[in-house]
Design a protein around this motif. Sequence first.
Motif, short mmCIF file in Angstrom:
data_model
loop_
_atom_site.label_atom_id
_atom_site.label_comp_id
_atom_site.label_asym_id
_atom_site.label_seq_id
_atom_site.Cartn_x
_atom_site.Cartn_y
_atom_site.Cartn_z
N LEU A 1 0.81 -1.22 0.00
CA LEU A 1 0.00 0.00 0.00
C LEU A 1 0.84 1.27 0.00
CD1 LEU A 1 -2.60 1.55 0.07
CD2 LEU A 1 -2.77 1.12 2.54
N LEU A 2 1.87 1.34 0.82
CA LEU A 2 2.65 2.58 0.90
C LEU A 2 3.30 2.92 -0.45
CD1 LEU A 2 4.29 2.39 4.45
CD2 LEU A 2 2.12 3.41 3.76
N PRO A 3 4.01 1.98 -1.08
CA PRO A 3 4.57 2.33 -2.40
C PRO A 3 3.50 2.61 -3.45
CG PRO A 3 5.01 0.01 -1.88
CD PRO A 3 4.51 0.66 -0.63
N LEU A 4 2.34 1.95 -3.36
CA LEU A 4 1.28 2.24 -4.32
C LEU A 4 0.77 3.67 -4.14
CD1 LEU A 4 -1.02 -0.89 -4.76
CD2 LEU A 4 0.79 -0.03 -6.24
N ILE B 1 -6.89 6.94 -4.49
CA ILE B 1 -7.38 6.11 -3.39
C ILE B 1 -8.14 4.90 -3.94
CG2 ILE B 1 -9.01 6.03 -1.46
CD1 ILE B 1 -6.52 7.51 -0.70
N GLY B 2 -9.04 5.16 -4.88
CA GLY B 2 -9.83 4.07 -5.45
C GLY B 2 -8.98 3.07 -6.20
N PHE B 3 -7.96 3.56 -6.89
CA PHE B 3 -7.06 2.66 -7.63
C PHE B 3 -6.32 1.73 -6.68
CE2 PHE B 3 -2.83 1.64 -9.24
CZ PHE B 3 -3.13 1.05 -10.45
N LEU C 1 -5.53 -3.77 -4.27
CA LEU C 1 -5.18 -4.52 -3.07
C LEU C 1 -6.37 -5.16 -2.38
CD1 LEU C 1 -2.60 -1.97 -1.61
CD2 LEU C 1 -2.14 -3.99 -3.02
N ASP C 2 -7.54 -5.06 -2.99
CA ASP C 2 -8.77 -5.61 -2.41
C ASP C 2 -9.02 -5.03 -1.02
OD1 ASP C 2 -11.07 -7.14 -2.39
OD2 ASP C 2 -10.09 -8.90 -1.53
N VAL D 1 -7.71 2.60 2.68
CA VAL D 1 -6.60 3.27 2.00
C VAL D 1 -6.50 4.73 2.45
CG1 VAL D 1 -5.67 3.99 -0.24
CG2 VAL D 1 -6.77 1.75 0.01
N ALA D 2 -7.63 5.41 2.54
CA ALA D 2 -7.62 6.81 2.96
C ALA D 2 -7.09 6.97 4.38
CB ALA D 2 -9.03 7.40 2.86
#
Length: 214
Positions: A50-53, A69-71, A76-77, A83-84
Amino acid sequence: MSIDLVLGPRPEEPGPPISGPTHYTADVEQRLTVDAATIIARYPQPRSALLPLLHLVQSEDGYVTTAGIGFCAAQLDLTDAEVAAVATFYSMYRRTPTGDYLVGVCTNTLCAIMGGDAILDTLERELGIHAGDTTTDGAITLEHIECNAACDYAPVIMINWEFFDNQTPATARQLIDQIRTGQPPHPTRGTQLCPFRDTARTLAGLAPTHEEEV
């Protein structure tokens, strides 16, 4: 005797809401998906990426948008809220459009005593903006930073997360002049300075998009 203790974000710091575009175009999403697959493959659990994404989508937009955020959530399901929650916890993930060069001046205790406050005041006058704002040409975003973890080199400026040690108001103006003339200064330590979006892509663990940026 009473003490008024004000909690919460700094006055110029954007609040929790994520803004910006809500969706990527098909070609952008396809390109980002290829990069995301490269990143995710490095981790035993996809959500660990998540962090690098978040750096990846920041490299696309210059900040973390609703589309970003949506991407990340879709890749990552995860839910958008999950994510936010991460994106708004770390200050390296920007919530407002950021200039080509993010100039951060440390104003924590030691840097402030050594001249950090004077440097920030000087740059606000030089750029004609306040901390938290971006110049009208989109070149420079100015912010104050609570600590750069470099107290032995105070006062310190960071530009796109690269260190510039032992600064003064005069040397800080020189850094800005070099950026304005298209000759970004070389950090005191670290690699060659590059634009903010390229820095975000590097933090995502990916190579620059153009050979000349290496």
